[in-house]
Design an enzyme around this catalytic site. Sequence first.
Site, short mmCIF file in Angstrom:
data_model
loop_
_atom_site.label_atom_id
_atom_site.label_comp_id
_atom_site.label_asym_id
_atom_site.label_seq_id
_atom_site.Cartn_x
_atom_site.Cartn_y
_atom_site.Cartn_z
N SER A 129 0.80 -1.23 0.00
CA SER A 129 0.00 0.00 0.00
C SER A 129 0.83 1.27 0.00
O SER A 129 0.27 2.36 -0.18
CB SER A 129 -0.94 0.01 1.20
OG SER A 129 -1.79 -1.10 1.13
N ASP A 184 -13.22 -5.68 0.10
CA ASP A 184 -12.55 -4.88 1.12
C ASP A 184 -13.55 -4.64 2.25
O ASP A 184 -14.55 -3.96 2.07
CB ASP A 184 -12.08 -3.55 0.52
CG ASP A 184 -11.13 -2.83 1.46
OD1 ASP A 184 -11.26 -3.04 2.69
OD2 ASP A 184 -10.27 -2.08 0.98
N CYS A 233 -7.82 1.97 1.50
CA CYS A 233 -8.91 1.24 0.89
C CYS A 233 -8.48 0.66 -0.45
O CYS A 233 -7.97 1.39 -1.30
CB CYS A 233 -10.10 2.15 0.65
SG CYS A 233 -10.67 2.93 2.16
#
Lengths: 380, 632
Positions: free
Chosen positions: B327, B364, B383
Amino acid sequence: MSEFRFHPLALIRAGLRPLDPFLLLVLAGLLGYGYALMTSASPERLPSLQVHLMVGLATMWLVSLVPPKRLLSLAVPLYLIGVVLLLGVFFFGETSKGAKRWLDIGVARIQPSELMKIAVPLMLAWYFQQREGMIRFGSFIVAIVLLAIPLGLIVIQPDLGTSLLVGAAGLYVIFFAGLSWKLIVPVVMVGAIGIGAIVGFGDMLCQPEVDWQVLREYQKQRVCTLLDPTQDPLGKGFHIIQSTIAIGSGGLWGKGWLDGTQTHLAFIPERHTDFIFSVLAEEFGLVGALALLGGYLLLILRGFLIAAQAPTLASRLLAGAITMIIFTYAFVNMGMVSGILPVVGVPLPFVSYGGTALVTLCVGLGILMSIERSRVAAKE
Amino acid sequence: MTEFKRPEEALYAFRRRVVVAVLFVVICFGLLASRFYYLQVVQHDYYHARAEGNRVAVLPVVPGRGEIYDRHGEVLARNYSVYTLEINPVRVRNLDATIEALSRIVTIEERDRRRFRRLVLETKYFDSVPIRTHLTDEEVARIAARLYQFPGVEVQARQYRDYPAGPSTAHVVGYIGRINERDIQRIEERGETANYRGSEYIGKSGLESSYESALHGTTGIEQVEINAGGRAVRLMSRTPSIPGSHLELTLDMGLQRAAEAALGNRRGAVVAIEPATGGVLALVSTPSFDPNLFIDGISVADWRALSDSPDHPLLNRALYSAYPPGSTFKPFMALAGLESGRRTLEQRFNNQGVFTYVGHRFVDRKSNCQSNVDLHRTLVYSCNTYYYQLGNEMGIDAIADFMRQFGFGQRSGIDVPGEATGVLPSPAWKRNRFSSREHQQWYGGETISVSIGQGYNAYTPLQMANALAALVNGGALYRPHLVRHIVDAVTGEMRPVETEPVTRIPLRQRHLDAVMAAMVEVNVRGTAARVFKDAGYASGGKTGTAQVFSLRGQRYVEGQVAERLRDHSWFIGFAPAENPTIALAVLVENGGFGSQSAAPVARQVMDYHVLGKPIEAPAEEIDERLAAELEQ
């Protein structure tokens, strides 16, 4: 059949008959000289030198047993093998010290350019033999192409010393085959003017930003070092300065065997190989140096006599070229060590340490002996 | 052209040529003979004087090697002088007997003898070879009194190299070692043979290797008179050597040590860059090794220990370990979305729980990511679905083109050797990388994993830190560098090492500000909030987790497997939030989630940088379940 009896002595005599006694005697003198020098320059190499000598002499004897006709029948295959191996070096060769000269064929590493020193004159002699009685301008063009192919492959390795020897070998055959003086004179003139120019304008040409186009950077450096060795006293010039001191300090009679200070204080680099002449000149003086020159001169005169009397065109050309190659080895090496030629990796024939060069030279002598034997045999 | 009708004619022509050849040979030999006469008779006195009365040796004077300092002047590489007992093998007749006799005066261990034998084989003419190094004053006194008994043996003061910071800078400064065959070849190719006559050492790794020509200096020449025993008796002329330049680094040793301490005994790397200059403030790879071991040839046992260790201490993870960024890729993806016009800051999305692609459902479940989601929120809470969609819309080529500007998947050009390229995935890359047609094909699903920093993505900590530095300084991409000044050892003149960025990436400041603001929020209420609680200063960051798929052929060791199967933990961050003076990337191999182990390390490093807070213990990992809650 019943008459056949085994005479060991007669057999040995027959086997040794091809060995030319005159050449053998001079060779023994040169090899003995080399052995004495090695004792002084690098005694730890004597055992392997003994092996080299044995292998060299055995090779010479074996080659001398082969009649010239048989040797010439090998010309084409040897030449082709040589060219293929050189192509192999070009594509798959091992690079060492910036040059690609070696080929790894699994069992051993070989240097195909060495083979060409014999294969090229053999091939050209064979070719001119085929054209006997019909040698025209075109024949020389073909001969030059035959020479240029392997030579080009060696030049790009790059290997200046070997290119010089192979190129000279080919040109000698072409010269003896009767290339017109009208072509030889201008080429020699251009060469002489070129060398004159380099010597005359050396300072200017040796500036680092000047690119010499045809020669590699390291070759340019060698020429420039020759012109002014003091410019680079720690680098390349070191060899020439120190060997010149060794030669000059030897004087008329030399400092005596094993007493060369330059040699024994390790001032002379490569003193067992390319620079062994400086050991000779230091320890045996001018007298020793002239003795060596005399030895080579005898060898060369005998070679030319064999050539002049040889029964066929090919054997004449071959004998003449081989004799000139031995001369070239000797002249280039002594010229370089005494500072009149650039540093080119060419050993002193029959004296420098190095098995490969010795074997090549012994093959050459073997061929000379075989040619001489064929003349005697024809008479008988 | 010559054409002979009768064989005799040809023979005579040949014989005429032989006569010419004989004449040529005689002339050439005559030339040689006269040259010998000139040298040996006419010039004999001159050369005799040079060789006999004045045996002149041209000796090299080895220059002192430049030293290396950090940005505050702390010494990282220096020279010191020690006395060594040396033998010149050329001048000693019986080496073994001499060594035996010497060993009765000073201790000579088997190790010394072994090294001596090895060095004798490697050494050039003239050079004497050490049989004992680091002699004590008492030993020097004892041996000096009896030196006359040993021609060819001498006591010399020699320069040795020392790395006071040891393992802390091994991966930056590197080390020198004895010149070997390969080095000689390289020196020849650079045309520096003369300058290295006399030099025994050369830079082998790190800055010692990349700045070799600056550090080495210029060799001087000494002409000395040598007596019959070969000893120098009088100096005749001297061209002094020019010492090598010093290197002043951008490295901050305090920060370097802080980062090392924060990583503790974990495997990982920290790279910290000053965004305004591209100067590297810290470059740490753990575990490390002691570079001093290498200087005189490492012992077999030490080498085994280093090379056989499963933790690979010789590997420079900061430059060479390339992993998917996880991420930490999202801030760059977010920028890509904004710059390409596919997303605006104001757009909000609902029903973000599931993304479906050709029948695949990407889920998610994070509650913060379900509805009313804008770009800011996707960064704060990491996210995934937002980026699946964005990546799918942009397409892989547009993503790769955008990311390439930040240096992803390319060597940054940092001034230490050994950098890995990493992988910036694209259809073109895949075609080159694989040979079979089915592997070369790019699949749309792969774009989706690339857009959240997984899949083929692989970047080094250095690339991550440098890309982040470009993001926080307005888009100036620098060639990261460790050397700030090359300092002339004689004049003290400081030559700066490049200060201009390589490129300026065209980015809108509004977008950069938004992404940075979101990264600041990550440390306030996002995935790194717990780690940065009560920091006392504002900072920005982003956590990342690189999925580990397999052990990739490593040996199976019971008990280690579970640990080696954990994901790699990433954190990138900057501080202070306004006008950042540090941009860093932290990688902890098998450290689990980004917030779990990399973020705590980053917090300690930033605390040191911003507050000067010393580090007492390695950064503590936070509980895996807590981290999982935040990030999954």
